[in-house]
Design a protein around this motif. Structure first.
Motif, PDB file in Angstrom:
ATOM      1  N   LEU A   1     -31.566   2.800 -14.273  1.00 44.43           N
ATOM      2  CA  LEU A   1     -30.540   2.200 -15.127  1.00 44.43           C
ATOM      3  C   LEU A   1     -30.615   0.672 -15.147  1.00 44.43           C
ATOM      4  O   LEU A   1     -29.796   0.018 -15.765  1.00 44.43           O
TER       5      LEU A   1
ATOM      6  N   PHE B   1     -26.918   5.424  -8.848  1.00 42.07           N
ATOM      7  CA  PHE B   1     -25.979   4.414  -8.370  1.00 42.07           C
ATOM      8  C   PHE B   1     -26.699   3.142  -7.945  1.00 42.07           C
ATOM      9  O   PHE B   1     -26.208   2.040  -8.180  1.00 42.07           O
ATOM     10  N   THR B   2     -27.861   3.291  -7.317  1.00 41.50           N
ATOM     11  CA  THR B   2     -28.576   2.113  -6.853  1.00 41.50           C
ATOM     12  C   THR B   2     -29.051   1.258  -8.020  1.00 41.50           C
ATOM     13  O   THR B   2     -28.864   0.040  -8.027  1.00 41.50           O
TER      14      THR B   2
ATOM     15  N   LEU C   1     -27.871   1.331 -11.067  1.00 38.96           N
ATOM     16  CA  LEU C   1     -26.685   0.828 -11.777  1.00 38.96           C
ATOM     17  C   LEU C   1     -26.164  -0.430 -11.079  1.00 38.96           C
ATOM     18  O   LEU C   1     -25.866  -1.438 -11.715  1.00 38.96           O
ATOM     19  N   GLY C   2     -26.097  -0.357  -9.741  1.00 46.11           N
ATOM     20  CA  GLY C   2     -25.644  -1.514  -8.965  1.00 46.11           C
ATOM     21  C   GLY C   2     -26.569  -2.704  -9.155  1.00 46.11           C
ATOM     22  O   GLY C   2     -26.117  -3.832  -9.352  1.00 46.11           O
ATOM     23  N   LEU C   3     -27.887  -2.436  -9.109  1.00 43.31           N
ATOM     24  CA  LEU C   3     -28.871  -3.502  -9.318  1.00 43.31           C
ATOM     25  C   LEU C   3     -28.673  -4.141 -10.685  1.00 43.31           C
ATOM     26  O   LEU C   3     -28.710  -5.363 -10.822  1.00 43.31           O
TER      27      LEU C   3
END
Lengths: 287, 336
Positions: A42, A104-105, A107-109
């Motif tokens: 993402l 999630f990783t 997206l966070g990045l």
């Protein structure tokens, strides 16, 4: 009247094809990493925007063509760093866990990198180069569209040769089909993952530089690019390299015509609609 | 059933005590923070139910809240009725969306990743739809909204609009927690747990997995649709920007993981921490998204258990619980 309409349709088709090929490259960036490592990246759109921003920065000191190559290489380098550091942690888990962790990783990045970029870059950015329009049968066709079509066809054809003729390309497809089988054939899956991740970033960065020829973008637009890439990848069957190219071109032409005749909101909704219909009717591709 | 209420009492006590302690007339800054905490706590509890307990990762909380908010605002306007009535209609419609999505997902046996992408696509298309229907929704600028307040109470001395809004949401939070407690301590909770751990085994003993997933989906989206309009009440207008993915879904995901998945207090603790952090960083908007991005990565990689289970574990270690149990007749150690 009829001639005018035909000319307009022709011009739109060229624009649609150029956008579609860009979609295909972005979708390929998602498909490669998802097919190979089970990670839905993402953060892809951020790399696209980073490439555009680097071109803008570098053209201050070097010619545009060189700036573009340097920008793509630098973005690829950033890809290596992130893959070796953050994504290695994601690969430690397996199955559904890895899929979720990957979402999630990345997206966070994406959020973190977008935040960092917006510290310095506010406003709209495009690749600073003027390409004159050309006239064909009375229709003005944007020069940038032609450049995008030619260069992206070259890149996609190079990808086709790579995946059908070289050992590394064939090894990549082996892992996408059967990871365990590939290990038995003596393929180093970990190294291949790094390689393919960086390849996907390089493709996305190239798509970004080409995108910047025709369109302006801002840092906040990065996530929209990611979502578009994910949609193209899903419609194309998520793990099919040919499928993603077909889906990209089809969706590019569709959205260009819809936005010309019905408005940009409708075309955006149609894009999401295509993804939703595909997911509901044929979810097997992604499971 | 009686023992369940012991877990709600401390929450009720804290909620009741907040306005007298922190709210002051003419000082709406602190009030806004506490109202946001309760709003997000309800949303996070809903996500906890549907994602934590039934593994259906719905990434369209913002859009569902928008469905609730726009339905409430528009039907109140068209029919000339109080938003308090149309609120229910909005929540039912939001719940209907939830039922439709979870039904399709359950019948088509979509995996968690497909559900997440499907709902993410829905999130963006619903917001885009709101943007495009400019004549009806007011487009990007939105509509003025006010009316989810209780006039007789607001006019009382000591009461302000903020206090009424806070207590209204407080009651809704308690209601949500009561529903959550009821579900967890009944056959529903057992069914959720069984489906989550091994769906095939659950089906083989005759459990109707589709039914339970839809129930979880309905309760969560109904609650989300119900609180959606209160974001509008707080800001004075309904606009699509409020309900964007980054403003709702990303935050409640972080809150849920910070607080602790599958715990009752987790969503409350998570919402409180993240809203406080968000306000502290108000002056540094860009640094805020850097921090939240990194937080999302680090939490999921290293701290997936959350604060509440973490504290729980330490309390167990120091034997605090057993010693405290004598003081609370009839209460059992933990809801986990």
């Amino acid at each position: 009247m009829v001639a005018n309409t035909l000319v307009r349709i022709g011009a739109l088709a060229v624009d649609g094809l150029s956008l579609g090929l860009l979609y295909a490259m972005l979708g390929l960036g998602i498909t490669l990493v998802f097919g190979l490592g089970g990670i839905l990246n993402l953060a892809l759109g951020v790399f696209t925007v980073i490439a555009i921003l680097l071109v803008v920065e570098l053209t201050a000191s070097v010619p545009v063509a060189l700036a573009a190559v340097l920008a793509i290489a630098l973005t690829g380098g950033l890809g290596i760093v992130l893959e070796r550091s953050v994504l290695q942690l994601v690969y430690r888990s397996e199955g559904d866990d890895r899929l979720l962790l990957g979402i999630f990783t990345t997206l966070g990045l994406s959020i973190a990198l977008q935040g960092a970029l917006s510290l310095r870059y506010t406003g709209e950015f495009a690749v600073p180069v003027e390409i004159p329009s050309i006239e064909v049968f009375g229709a003005f066709i944007r020069g940038s569209s032609i450049v995008i079509i030619v260069l992206s066809l070259v890149i996609l054809f190079a990808m086709y040769l790579f995946f059908s003729r070289t050992y590394t390309g064939l090894a990549t497809r082996t892992i996408m089909q059967d990871e365990t089988g590939a290990v038995y054939c003596g393929i180093d899956t970990s190294r291949m993952r790094t390689f393919v991740f960086v390849l996907s970033i390089v493709i996305a960065a190239s798509a970004g530089v080409l995108y910047g020829l025709s369109f302006e973008t801002n840092v906040a637009g990065a996530f929209n690019l990611t979502i578009t890439a994910v949609i193209v990848s899903i419609v194309g069957g998520v793990t099919s390299i040919l499928g993603v190219v077909v889906a990209g071109v089809g969706l590019g032409i569709l959205t260009t015509f819809l936005s010309a005749y019905l408005g940009s909101y409708i075309s955006t909704i149609a894009l999401f609609g295509a993804a939703i219909v595909t997911l509901v009717l044929k979810p097997e591709g992604i499971q | 059933m009686t023992r369940d209420w012991y877990h709600l009492l401390p929450v009720a006590g804290v909620l009741a005590a907040i306005p007298p302690a922190f709210f002051a007339p003419g000082e709406s800054y602190l009030a806004r923070i506490f109202i946001l905490m309760v709003l997000y706590a309800i949303l996070t509890t809903a996500l906890n139910l549907v994602f934590g307990h039934t593994d259906q990762l719905l990434l369209f909380t913002g859009a569902v809240a928008a469905v609730g908010a726009y339905t409430t605002a528009l039907t109140a306007q068209w029919l000339g009725i109080s938003p308090w009535f149309s609120l229910l209609l909005g929540a039912l419609l939001a719940g209907g969306v939830g039922v439709a999505v979870t039904y399709v997902a359950a019948v088509r046996e979509l995996t968690v990743i497909v559900i997440s992408i499907l709902t993410l696509a829905l999130q963006f298309s619903i917001i885009e739809l709101v943007n495009s229907l400019r004549d009806i929704t007011g487009g990007v600028t939105g509509l003025a909204f006010d009316g989810l307040t209780i006039p007789p109470l607001v006019n009382l001395p000591w009461f302000t609009g903020d206090i009424v809004l806070f207590y209204t949401l407080g009651v809704m939070l308690l209601g949500m927690l009561a529903v959550y407690q009821y579900l967890m301590n009944s056959r529903y909770g057992l069914a959720f747990e069984m489906i989550r751990q091994d769906e095939t085994a659950a089906k083989s003993v005759g459990l109707n997995a589709v039914k339970y997933k839809i129930i979880a989906g309905f309760v969560a989206t109904f609650a989300i649709g119900l609180v959606g309009p209160f974001f509008a009440q707080l800001s004075g207008f309904v606009s699509p920007g409020t309900y964007q993915f980054n403003n709702i879904d990303v935050l409640i995901l972080i809150m849920l993981i910070v607080g602790g998945l599958r715990t009752m207090y987790g969503p409350l603790v998570g919402a409180a921490i993240i809203i406080l952090l968000n306000e502290q960083l108000r002056a540094f908007a860009e640094f805020r998204s850097i921090l939240f991005g990194i937080l999302l990565v680090v939490l999921f990689l290293y701290f997936r258990d959350g604060v509440v289970p973490f504290v729980d574990e330490y309390l167990d270690k120091w034997d605090v619980k057993r010693r405290a149990q004598g003081l609370m007749p009839g209460s059992r150690a933990s809801e986990r």
